[in-house]
Design an enzyme around this catalytic site. Sequence first.
Site, PDB file in Angstrom:
ATOM      1  N   ASP A  46       0.837  -1.199   0.000  1.00 21.56           N
ATOM      2  CA  ASP A  46       0.000   0.000   0.000  1.00 21.56           C
ATOM      3  C   ASP A  46       0.876   1.255   0.000  1.00 21.56           C
ATOM      4  O   ASP A  46       1.649   1.472   0.937  1.00 21.56           O
ATOM      5  CB  ASP A  46      -0.899   0.015   1.241  1.00 21.56           C
ATOM      6  CG  ASP A  46      -1.829   1.207   1.214  1.00 21.56           C
ATOM      7  OD1 ASP A  46      -2.786   1.171   0.415  1.00 21.56           O
ATOM      8  OD2 ASP A  46      -1.598   2.180   1.963  1.00 21.56           O
ATOM      9  N   TYR A  51       3.100   9.872   0.977  1.00 22.23           N
ATOM     10  CA  TYR A  51       4.057   9.235   1.908  1.00 22.23           C
ATOM     11  C   TYR A  51       5.498   9.611   1.553  1.00 22.23           C
ATOM     12  O   TYR A  51       6.420   9.378   2.329  1.00 22.23           O
ATOM     13  CB  TYR A  51       3.891   7.714   1.928  1.00 22.23           C
ATOM     14  CG  TYR A  51       2.496   7.250   2.323  1.00 22.23           C
ATOM     15  CD1 TYR A  51       1.615   8.104   2.985  1.00 22.23           C
ATOM     16  CD2 TYR A  51       2.051   5.966   2.026  1.00 22.23           C
ATOM     17  CE1 TYR A  51       0.338   7.693   3.318  1.00 22.23           C
ATOM     18  CE2 TYR A  51       0.776   5.550   2.364  1.00 22.23           C
ATOM     19  CZ  TYR A  51      -0.082   6.412   3.002  1.00 22.23           C
ATOM     20  OH  TYR A  51      -1.352   5.998   3.335  1.00 22.23           O
ATOM     21  N   LYS A  79      -2.264   6.278  -4.211  1.00 20.16           N
ATOM     22  CA  LYS A  79      -3.398   7.185  -3.952  1.00 20.16           C
ATOM     23  C   LYS A  79      -3.111   8.588  -4.464  1.00 20.16           C
ATOM     24  O   LYS A  79      -1.972   9.070  -4.380  1.00 20.16           O
ATOM     25  CB  LYS A  79      -3.679   7.258  -2.441  1.00 20.16           C
ATOM     26  CG  LYS A  79      -3.678   5.904  -1.762  1.00 20.16           C
ATOM     27  CD  LYS A  79      -4.094   5.962  -0.304  1.00 20.16           C
ATOM     28  CE  LYS A  79      -3.798   4.637   0.387  1.00 20.16           C
ATOM     29  NZ  LYS A  79      -2.440   4.502   0.912  1.00 20.16           N
ATOM     30  N   HIS A 112      -7.366   9.648  -2.214  1.00 23.50           N
ATOM     31  CA  HIS A 112      -6.882   9.441  -0.839  1.00 23.50           C
ATOM     32  C   HIS A 112      -7.857   9.973   0.214  1.00 23.50           C
ATOM     33  O   HIS A 112      -8.106   9.341   1.233  1.00 23.50           O
ATOM     34  CB  HIS A 112      -5.517  10.122  -0.697  1.00 23.50           C
ATOM     35  CG  HIS A 112      -4.668   9.574   0.391  1.00 23.50           C
ATOM     36  ND1 HIS A 112      -3.293   9.525   0.311  1.00 23.50           N
ATOM     37  CD2 HIS A 112      -4.970   9.038   1.603  1.00 23.50           C
ATOM     38  CE1 HIS A 112      -2.798   8.987   1.412  1.00 23.50           C
ATOM     39  NE2 HIS A 112      -3.797   8.695   2.218  1.00 23.50           N
TER      40      HIS A 112
HETATM   41  N1  NAP Z   1      -5.866   5.890   3.338  1.00 22.66           N
HETATM   42  C1  NAP Z   1      -5.433   6.594   4.358  1.00 22.66           C
HETATM   43  O1  NAP Z   1      -5.840   7.745   4.592  1.00 22.66           O
HETATM   44  C2  NAP Z   1      -4.453   5.979   5.291  1.00 22.66           C
HETATM   45  C3  NAP Z   1      -4.237   6.547   6.563  1.00 22.66           C
HETATM   46  C4  NAP Z   1      -3.345   5.915   7.421  1.00 22.66           C
HETATM   47  C5  NAP Z   1      -2.682   4.770   7.006  1.00 22.66           C
HETATM   48  N2  NAP Z   1      -2.886   4.250   5.742  1.00 22.66           N
HETATM   49  C6  NAP Z   1      -2.160   3.026   5.271  1.00 22.66           C
HETATM   50  O2  NAP Z   1      -2.341   1.997   6.230  1.00 22.66           O
HETATM   51  C7  NAP Z   1      -1.071   1.553   6.696  1.00 22.66           C
HETATM   52  C8  NAP Z   1      -1.164   1.070   8.134  1.00 22.66           C
HETATM   53  O3  NAP Z   1      -1.633   2.065   8.985  1.00 22.66           O
HETATM   54  P1  NAP Z   1      -0.688   2.853  10.009  1.00 22.66           P
HETATM   55  O4  NAP Z   1       0.692   2.895   9.484  1.00 22.66           O
HETATM   56  O5  NAP Z   1      -1.380   4.121  10.301  1.00 22.66           O
HETATM   57  O6  NAP Z   1      -0.776   2.033  11.340  1.00 22.66           O
HETATM   58  P2  NAP Z   1      -0.676   0.541  11.873  1.00 22.66           P
HETATM   59  O7  NAP Z   1      -0.333  -0.388  10.767  1.00 22.66           O
HETATM   60  O8  NAP Z   1      -1.930   0.335  12.638  1.00 22.66           O
HETATM   61  O9  NAP Z   1       0.503   0.648  12.906  1.00 22.66           O
HETATM   62  C9  NAP Z   1       1.828   0.844  12.534  1.00 22.66           C
HETATM   63  C10 NAP Z   1       2.670   0.878  13.797  1.00 22.66           C
HETATM   64  O10 NAP Z   1       2.598  -0.396  14.433  1.00 22.66           O
HETATM   65  C11 NAP Z   1       3.898  -0.879  14.694  1.00 22.66           C
HETATM   66  N3  NAP Z   1       3.825  -2.346  14.526  1.00 22.66           N
HETATM   67  C12 NAP Z   1       3.791  -3.060  13.394  1.00 22.66           C
HETATM   68  N4  NAP Z   1       3.706  -4.378  13.636  1.00 22.66           N
HETATM   69  C13 NAP Z   1       3.656  -4.497  14.982  1.00 22.66           C
HETATM   70  C14 NAP Z   1       3.598  -5.605  15.853  1.00 22.66           C
HETATM   71  N5  NAP Z   1       3.560  -6.854  15.366  1.00 22.66           N
HETATM   72  N6  NAP Z   1       3.573  -5.375  17.193  1.00 22.66           N
HETATM   73  C15 NAP Z   1       3.605  -4.095  17.671  1.00 22.66           C
HETATM   74  N7  NAP Z   1       3.679  -3.007  16.901  1.00 22.66           N
HETATM   75  C16 NAP Z   1       3.710  -3.208  15.564  1.00 22.66           C
HETATM   76  C17 NAP Z   1       4.794  -0.228  13.659  1.00 22.66           C
HETATM   77  O11 NAP Z   1       6.106  -0.110  14.154  1.00 22.66           O
HETATM   78  P3  NAP Z   1       7.448  -0.501  13.293  1.00 22.66           P
HETATM   79  O12 NAP Z   1       7.259  -0.026  11.891  1.00 22.66           O
HETATM   80  O13 NAP Z   1       8.490   0.244  14.029  1.00 22.66           O
HETATM   81  O14 NAP Z   1       7.598  -1.988  13.375  1.00 22.66           O
HETATM   82  C18 NAP Z   1       4.138   1.143  13.551  1.00 22.66           C
HETATM   83  O15 NAP Z   1       4.583   1.983  14.586  1.00 22.66           O
HETATM   84  C19 NAP Z   1      -0.190   2.780   6.493  1.00 22.66           C
HETATM   85  O16 NAP Z   1       1.176   2.493   6.571  1.00 22.66           O
HETATM   86  C20 NAP Z   1      -0.656   3.234   5.143  1.00 22.66           C
HETATM   87  O17 NAP Z   1      -0.103   2.426   4.124  1.00 22.66           O
HETATM   88  C21 NAP Z   1      -3.769   4.836   4.903  1.00 22.66           C
END
Ligand code: NAP
Length: 328
Positions: A46, A51, A79, A112
């Site tokens: 994704d 980003y 996006k 997005h």
């Molecule tokens: N469409 C949109 O508006 C939108 C908005 C937000 C996000 N997104 C997409 O969704 C993806 C995921 O969402 P997100 O990045 O907001 O949050 P998330 O995936 O809920 O959380 C990411 C965080 O969790 C940690 N993590 C990962 N695996 C873990 C585990 N097994 N145990 C504990 N902690 C863990 C990561 O740390 P480390 O990396 O340090 O391991 C990072 O700090 C984004 O990267 C992006 O691609 C889209």
Amino acid sequence: MSFGKTVTLSTGAKIPQIGLGTWLSKPNEVENAVEVAINVGYRHIDCAMIYQNQDEVGRALKKVIPSVVKREELFITTKLWNTSHKPELVEKELDESLKQLGLDYVDLFLIHWPVAFPPVPFGSNLEPDDPKRPGWAELDLETSLTDTWKAMIKLLDTGKVKTIGVSNFRPDLIQGIADATGVWPAVDQVEAHPLNLQDDLVEFCKKHNIHITAYSPLGNNMAGAPMLTEWPEVKEIAKKYNATPAQVLIAWGVKRGYSVIPKSVTPERIQSNFQQIEISDEDYEKLCELGRKNPKRYNVKTTYPPLWDINIFNDPLDINTAHQIKVV
Ligand SMILES: NC(=O)c1ccc[n+]([C@@H]2O[C@H](COP(=O)([O-])OP(=O)(O)OC[C@H]3O[C@@H](n4cnc5c(N)ncnc54)[C@H](OP(=O)(O)O)[C@@H]3O)[C@@H](O)[C@H]2O)c1
């Protein structure tokens, strides 16, 4: 090697149910993360223009295609950023994303946010989300979602996108662009985890054959609230399955039919997040109960600056601001 389950979209394309998120991956981290992910079996990545790391993702893709994986085995999403909602900019920004990623096409191209900002010239020396950039988070209240959606639809004839969809759209916004064009998005990517159940959206999407991709599935946020992986109730369920809290949260999303895109740059987590477990109906319900009692959306545009002065979600978890989204 297992490549995990897939879900078939309304277009017939198959989206792998677990993908790798790439937001907030720091410079020099995401290249390695993508390479590790593909080597352990991920086929869904994704990405997004905002980003600001798609060139790094592209470097990783170059390393693994075709030695580890064929291009057609991957599912790559990107996006359209808010500054490119004007119809004449939509294909231009896509071309820029393709250049950064080193690809001829993406599998899924999403709007997005349902929010337009005034355009910024490509090549401006201030990054698109640099708060010093004039116009950052200013609103373009003229360009409608339908104007942008029509330009997205045209891309289907170019071969540069296989499927089009939206992100952060509520049901009435989806209904509005579908009514105006006759074309439904195949996907709505939204924040989704046990605290943000959005039963209405889930039901609406099911009815119209729109697949939901769950972002921030672990409860990541910029506002410093505890992540869901830290909640004792989630930890307790994880213990029962000898699993990680993250695996439990991913399993919850998969059970709900979502594709789930946890972000990590840590190789062990990238690997363990991809090892799918199944949770019982009872534990699934226990997790839903957390959201019924403590509903929360982490990514609200007031939780960190700058404020987007427009009503996006129109629900009690969001704030009420001055402006409304222009659909048509
Ligand atoms: N469409 C949109 O508006 C939108 C908005 C937000 C996000 N997104 C997409 O969704 C993806 C995921 O969402 P997100 O990045 O907001 O949050 P998330 O995936 O809920 O959380 C990411 C965080 O969790 C940690 N993590 C990962 N695996 C873990 C585990 N097994 N145990 C504990 N902690 C863990 C990561 O740390 P480390 O990396 O340090 O391991 C990072 O700090 C984004 O990267 C992006 O691609 C889209």
